[in-house]
Design a protein around this motif. Structure first.
Motif, short mmCIF file in Angstrom:
data_model
loop_
_atom_site.label_atom_id
_atom_site.label_comp_id
_atom_site.label_asym_id
_atom_site.label_seq_id
_atom_site.Cartn_x
_atom_site.Cartn_y
_atom_site.Cartn_z
N LEU B 166 0.89 -1.25 0.00
CA LEU B 166 -0.04 0.01 0.14
C LEU B 166 0.84 1.33 0.08
O LEU B 166 2.19 1.21 0.50
CB LEU B 166 -0.84 0.20 1.43
N GLU B 167 0.16 2.13 -0.54
CA GLU B 167 0.91 3.66 -0.53
C GLU B 167 0.10 4.53 0.40
O GLU B 167 -1.21 4.73 -0.05
CB GLU B 167 1.22 4.34 -1.65
N VAL B 168 0.47 4.93 1.66
CA VAL B 168 -0.28 5.77 2.38
C VAL B 168 0.29 7.23 2.46
O VAL B 168 1.56 7.55 2.59
CB VAL B 168 -0.42 5.29 3.85
N ALA B 169 -0.68 8.20 2.35
CA ALA B 169 -0.20 9.59 2.46
C ALA B 169 0.27 9.94 3.98
O ALA B 169 -0.42 9.28 4.72
CB ALA B 169 -1.25 10.57 2.19
N LEU B 170 1.21 10.85 4.09
CA LEU B 170 1.66 10.98 5.49
C LEU B 170 0.89 12.41 6.00
O LEU B 170 0.47 13.12 5.22
CB LEU B 170 3.20 11.42 5.59
N PRO B 171 0.50 12.36 7.09
CA PRO B 171 0.85 11.63 8.36
C PRO B 171 -0.22 10.14 8.41
O PRO B 171 -1.24 10.29 7.92
CB PRO B 171 0.44 12.46 9.48
N ALA B 172 0.56 9.36 8.67
CA ALA B 172 -0.02 7.96 9.08
C ALA B 172 0.53 7.15 9.89
O ALA B 172 1.51 7.41 10.75
CB ALA B 172 0.42 7.34 7.77
N VAL B 173 -0.31 6.01 10.35
CA VAL B 173 -0.02 5.12 11.64
C VAL B 173 0.33 3.94 10.89
O VAL B 173 -0.06 3.20 9.89
CB VAL B 173 -1.12 4.83 12.39
N ILE B 174 1.68 3.31 11.32
CA ILE B 174 2.23 2.00 10.92
C ILE B 174 2.38 1.16 11.92
O ILE B 174 2.90 1.62 12.90
CB ILE B 174 3.78 2.39 10.14
N THR B 175 1.90 -0.10 11.83
CA THR B 175 2.16 -1.27 13.12
C THR B 175 2.94 -2.29 12.34
O THR B 175 3.02 -2.58 11.33
CB THR B 175 0.81 -1.44 13.59
N ALA B 176 4.16 -2.61 13.18
CA ALA B 176 5.00 -3.30 12.88
C ALA B 176 4.76 -5.00 13.28
O ALA B 176 4.04 -5.15 14.11
CB ALA B 176 6.46 -3.01 13.78
N ASP B 177 5.00 -5.61 12.23
CA ASP B 177 4.96 -7.07 12.30
C ASP B 177 6.36 -7.67 12.57
O ASP B 177 7.30 -7.00 12.51
CB ASP B 177 4.26 -7.57 11.12
N LEU B 178 6.23 -8.84 12.65
CA LEU B 178 7.47 -9.72 13.19
C LEU B 178 8.85 -9.63 12.16
O LEU B 178 10.02 -9.47 12.53
CB LEU B 178 7.22 -11.17 13.40
N ARG B 179 8.50 -9.34 10.96
CA ARG B 179 9.56 -9.59 9.96
C ARG B 179 10.05 -8.35 9.49
O ARG B 179 10.96 -8.20 8.75
CB ARG B 179 9.13 -10.57 8.80
N LEU B 180 9.58 -7.27 10.06
CA LEU B 180 10.14 -5.72 9.73
C LEU B 180 11.52 -5.56 9.94
O LEU B 180 12.21 -5.07 9.07
CB LEU B 180 9.33 -4.78 10.57
N ASN B 181 12.04 -6.26 11.21
CA ASN B 181 13.54 -6.19 11.31
C ASN B 181 13.99 -6.86 12.53
O ASN B 181 12.91 -7.45 13.06
CB ASN B 181 14.01 -4.79 11.60
#
Lengths: 314, 248
Positions: B166-181
């Motif tokens: 997805l492409e989200v316009a800022l400002p936005a909320v991102i939630t992290a899943d396990l494989r992000l880093n």
């Protein structure tokens, strides 16, 4: 009271999670409608209309609904909720994405991943990775609930509810869909499969995981799962992960190969009807939950099992 | 570009939660507490984005008791620039947490919020989505890859059966899943440095936000225990037992 159930589907076919969520909904009220939000999803709506006990099916179609965008689903559902007292959504990755957004727009709590309906306002849900079950009573005027499908029996088919087409709502606004890559597989889907074969870190590599686990799964017509350790090590893709942070499964038969049985993993499979564990460490915690344990190295045990299955005509 | 990273102090993920004998909740007395694992991933992502130059300031915020300062110090040691504790002894529900965060955001005006997809105590997986709803911001949940540009963010999301971009316009909320880093361990010099970084404390009650719970916990019980079955000697015995049990 009237309850709206959000249908789980891929625009082409209706998924079993919907039938299970209808069972949970019918425990709240006899007045249950289903919402099919998608694109080109008329066949899904027709299938939903056949679920026994359903009053009517609402069909809303647009591109952003077909892509399952949370903003679009929220814009569709929030106005609809003036006519309903509860929204029940299967706790899929899509449901978990939009349902809390709807709850906040309505200024009510979300009751996440219920496993039991005690009354129309009281529910049981797992917390701490399933190490505890919390019974909560909601004081909110509208109940926004996600349902763990494996905890409910599927509602039967045989009804003939009407299908009503409704407006698709205001769309996704500031979110744009770029693309989606779904893994094409002839195997059943992990959360709905009757048999699941899972591999753990003992496999040692992605090649070994494929060589050992996949033929056994295919022999049994099973879905393939993995422990978090195997996923973290890169032996299996993330969506294979069974456990607290992955998928929760409850098949008829769960075969854990080379999985030690960390709390995290047990949380995702301990409601399976029969659990088989194959592990060379006889003290592995997985044996404490297994109905049948085979203490052996998977390298010899899995080929032996294939031979025994062939001999038994399975 | 400024990012806000909410973090939660929870039972350490290696500790098995035990239900209190009176079924009123989980026994947290003398139990090791740590930063929620998904929040660690969120902090790591914010710090990596700063190292890449896409973000200039990382502000960690926690809502909880005085001890949550330790969790914030961990975030500072990982590389956050400053921290805010919204202090309360109440066990807030996701909706109340989202309202508190919205009040903090009204003051801080970040361009982005990166947070964990779920806390391993309540397992609600709701706060990020609720915050996005309250602010009317787009959301990119369960992220396994994040690319930030000046006006938007590209998010690769973990969905059932694959990945969605997805492409989200800022400002936005991102939630992290396990494989992000994979989050880093803070080094000793960085832990020492973190002690000198600013940490502001505010009372949650001072924000004028509705903190009232919507759910009443009637009881917390232990799930039915599975009992160990039998050990079989051979693969053949296993198949025989499964046949008897009616699986095949």
């Amino acid at each position: 009271m009237a309850v709206l159930v959000f249908a789980d589907h891929d625009n082409a076919s209706l998924k079993d999670g919907t039938h299970k969520t209808v069972t949970a909904a019918l425990a709240l009220s006899p007045d249950v409608d289903i919402l099919v939000a998608g694109q080109g999803a008329k066949a899904v709506a027709d299938a939903a209309a056949k679920i026994t006990g359903v009053r009517k099916v609402l069909l809303a179609e647009s591109d952003s609904l077909g892509q399952g965008l949370a903003e679009a689903v929220t814009a569709l559902v929030v106005p609809l909720m003036s006519g309903y007292d509860a929204l029940l959504t299967p706790a899929t990755s899509q449901g978990k994405n939009f349902s809390p957004r709807i709850a906040a727009k309505l200024d009510v709590a979300q009751i996440s991943e219920i496993v039991e309906v005690v009354s129309a306002s009281t529910f049981v849900r797992p917390i701490y990775a399933g190490n505890a079950l919390e019974t909560v009573e909601s004081a909110d005027s509208k109940k926004i609930i996600t349902v763990r499908p494996t905890a409910f029996k599927a509602a039967a088919e045989g009804g003939s509810a009407s299908v009503e087409t409704i407006d698709a709502g205001a769309g996704a606004g500031k979110t744009h869909f770029v693309d989606q890559k779904l893994v094409k597989s002839a195997r059943p889907e992990l959360t709905g499969a009757k048999i699941v074969v899972s591999g753990g870190r003992a496999m040692g590599s992605a090649e070994e995981f494929q060589r050992v686990i996949e033929p056994l799964a295919d022999k049994l017509g099973a879905a393939v799962g993995a422990s978090r350790a195997a996923v973290d090590a890169g032996y299996a893709p993330n969506d294979y992960q069974v456990g607290q942070t992955g998928k929760v499964v409850a098949p008829e038969l769960y075969i854990a190969v080379g999985i030690s049985g960390a709390i995290q993993h047990l949380a995702g499979m301990k409601d399976s009807k029969i659990i088989v564990a194959i592990n060379k460490d006889g003290d592995a915690p997985i044996f404490q939950v297994a109905d049948f344990g085979l203490v052996a190295d998977y390298k010899s045990a899995v080929p032996d099992l294939m031979t025994a299955l062939n001999a038994a005509g399975v | 570009m400024k990012v806000l990273v909410p973090v939660k102090r929870v039972i350490d993920y290696n500790v098995k939660a035990r239900v209190k004998a009176d079924q009123s909740g989980i026994d947290l007395a003398n139990v090791k507490m740590s930063m929620n694992p998904f929040c660690e991933i969120a902090v790591e992502e914010a710090v990596r984005q700063k190292e890449k130059g896409t973000i200039t300031e990382v502000v960690a915020v926690s809502i909880g008791p005085a001890q949550a300062q330790e969790t914030l110090r961990t975030a500072l040691a990982m590389g956050a620039d400053r921290a805010i504790l919204i202090q309360t002894d109440l066990d807030l529900e996701p909706l109340a947490v989202a309202k508190v965060l919205a009040a903090v955001i009204a003051e801080e005006a970040p361009n982005l919020v990166i947070m964990g997809k779920q806390a391993i105590d309540g397992d609600n997986n709701a706060t990020g989505q609720m915050l996005a709803a309250l602010l009317d911001w787009p959301q990119g949940t369960f992220a396994s890859e994040l690319e930030i540009s000046s006006t938007s963010a590209k998010v690769i999301r973990e969905v059932d059966g694959g990945l969605q971009t997805l492409e989200v316009a800022l400002p936005a909320v991102i939630t992290a899943d396990l494989r992000l880093n994979e989050p880093r361990y803070a080094s000793l010099p960085n832990i020492m440095k973190a002690k000198k970084k600013p940490l502001d404390i505010k009372e949650a009650a001072s924000l004028g936000v509705d903190l009232a719970p919507r759910l009443k916990v009637l009881k917390v019980a232990e799930p039915a225990k599975r009992t160990a079955g039998i050990k079989v000697e051979t693969a053949g015995d296993l198949v025989t037992n499964l046949k008897t049990a009616g699986v095949f």
